[in-house]
Design an enzyme around this catalytic site. Structure first.
Site, PDB file in Angstrom:
ATOM      1  CD1 TRP A  31      -1.742   1.682   1.544  1.00  0.00           C
ATOM      2  CD2 TRP A  31      -2.893   0.712   0.863  1.00  0.00           C
ATOM      3  NE1 TRP A  31      -3.697   2.833   1.524  1.00  0.00           N
ATOM      4  CE2 TRP A  31      -3.683   1.793   0.513  1.00  0.00           C
ATOM      5  CE3 TRP A  31      -3.976  -0.502  -0.150  1.00  0.00           C
ATOM      6  CZ2 TRP A  31      -5.025   1.874   0.062  1.00  0.00           C
ATOM      7  CZ3 TRP A  31      -4.953   0.440  -0.926  1.00  0.00           C
ATOM      8  CH2 TRP A  31      -5.740   1.476  -0.609  1.00  0.00           C
ATOM      9  CB  SER A  65       1.135  -0.195   7.667  1.00  0.00           C
ATOM     10  OG  SER A  65       2.345   0.350   7.003  1.00  0.00           O
ATOM     11  CD  GLU A  67      -2.903  -5.780   5.508  1.00  0.00           C
ATOM     12  OE1 GLU A  67      -3.787  -6.679   6.909  1.00  0.00           O
ATOM     13  OE2 GLU A  67      -1.895  -5.372   5.509  1.00  0.00           O
ATOM     14  CD  GLU A  94     -12.015  13.795   4.149  1.00  0.00           C
ATOM     15  OE1 GLU A  94     -13.209  13.157   4.404  1.00  0.00           O
ATOM     16  OE2 GLU A  94     -11.594  14.788   2.289  1.00  0.00           O
ATOM     17  CB  THR A  95     -12.020   8.105   9.088  1.00  0.00           C
ATOM     18  OG1 THR A  95     -10.877   7.811   8.911  1.00  0.00           O
ATOM     19  CG2 THR A  95     -12.720   8.679   8.451  1.00  0.00           C
ATOM     20  CG  HIS A  97      -8.204   2.733   8.904  1.00  0.00           C
ATOM     21  ND1 HIS A  97      -6.766   3.643   8.188  1.00  0.00           N
ATOM     22  CD2 HIS A  97      -8.456   2.133   9.026  1.00  0.00           C
ATOM     23  CE1 HIS A  97      -6.762   2.176   7.946  1.00  0.00           C
ATOM     24  NE2 HIS A  97      -7.369   0.985   8.149  1.00  0.00           N
ATOM     25  CG  PHE A 122       8.001   1.332  13.295  1.00  0.00           C
ATOM     26  CD1 PHE A 122       6.324   0.811  13.775  1.00  0.00           C
ATOM     27  CD2 PHE A 122       7.183   2.694  13.476  1.00  0.00           C
ATOM     28  CE1 PHE A 122       5.700   1.461  12.997  1.00  0.00           C
ATOM     29  CE2 PHE A 122       6.819   3.567  13.302  1.00  0.00           C
ATOM     30  CZ  PHE A 122       5.363   2.532  13.395  1.00  0.00           C
ATOM     31  NE  ARG A 136       8.531  13.613   7.795  1.00  0.00           N
ATOM     32  CZ  ARG A 136       8.887  14.733   7.704  1.00  0.00           C
ATOM     33  NH1 ARG A 136       8.640  14.480   6.468  1.00  0.00           N
ATOM     34  NH2 ARG A 136       8.922  15.735   8.028  1.00  0.00           N
TER      35      ARG A 136
END
Length: 163
Positions: A31, A65, A67, A94-95, A97, A122, A136
């Site tokens: 993703w 991410s 997974e 917007e949420t 999540h 990480f 980045r």
């Protein structure tokens, strides 16, 4: 100095050490592929530039991410791996999540490291927008994938030293 003016991937002050003989896995999210592909390139380059061999770097691609947690767990069932680098990118939407995913991935990666007593790094970007992620992942702020690889080398060497 503000981070907006700085390449954050400057390792000149670190004693990284040699990655020769160490085995690494990189678990990378598919993703936000433009960003995670660049992070993967940075991580592989970082490992190779510090003495790792291509044959000692295994790449596992996972859907997103979240997974990364399962991917790191799966790959560490192979005890020959000295360190795992988890690479992903979660961009604020917007949420809420974003908050749930970032929190879960951070805790999940830490739990996998503790479960297997191996370094699990990480390398997940958690940015407000795509431009911050691009900056980045090889842009003006360096490449966090390379930083994660450097961390993996250092932690794998420490793990070997104290095992």
């Amino acid at each position: 100095m503000s981070s907006s003016l700085k390449n954050l991937s400057d390792f000149s002050h670190l004693e990284v050490g040699n990655a020769e003989g160490l085995k690494f896995a990189i678990v990378v999210s598919q993703w936000n592929a433009e960003v995670t592909g660049a992070l993967l390139d940075g991580a592989v380059s970082g490992l190779l530039n510090h003495g790792a061999q291509e044959k000692d770097i295994e790449v596992l691609r996972v859907p997103g991410s979240y997974e990364l947690i399962s991917g790191a767990d799966i790959i560490l069932r192979n005890n020959a791996i000295d360190a795992v680098v988890c690479l992903g990118c979660v961009i604020q939407g917007e949420t809420r999540h974003f908050d749930f995913i970032c929190d879960a991935v951070g805790h999940g990666v830490a739990n996998v490291a503790l479960k297997y007593n191996k370094p699990v790094i990480f390398g997940v970007l958690t940015t407000d927008n795509l431009q911050q992620a691009l900056d980045r992942s090889g842009g003006i702020h360096g490449n966090k994938g390379e930083e994660a690889a450097i961390t993996a080398i250092q932690m794998a060497r420490l793990s070997k030293q104290y095992s």
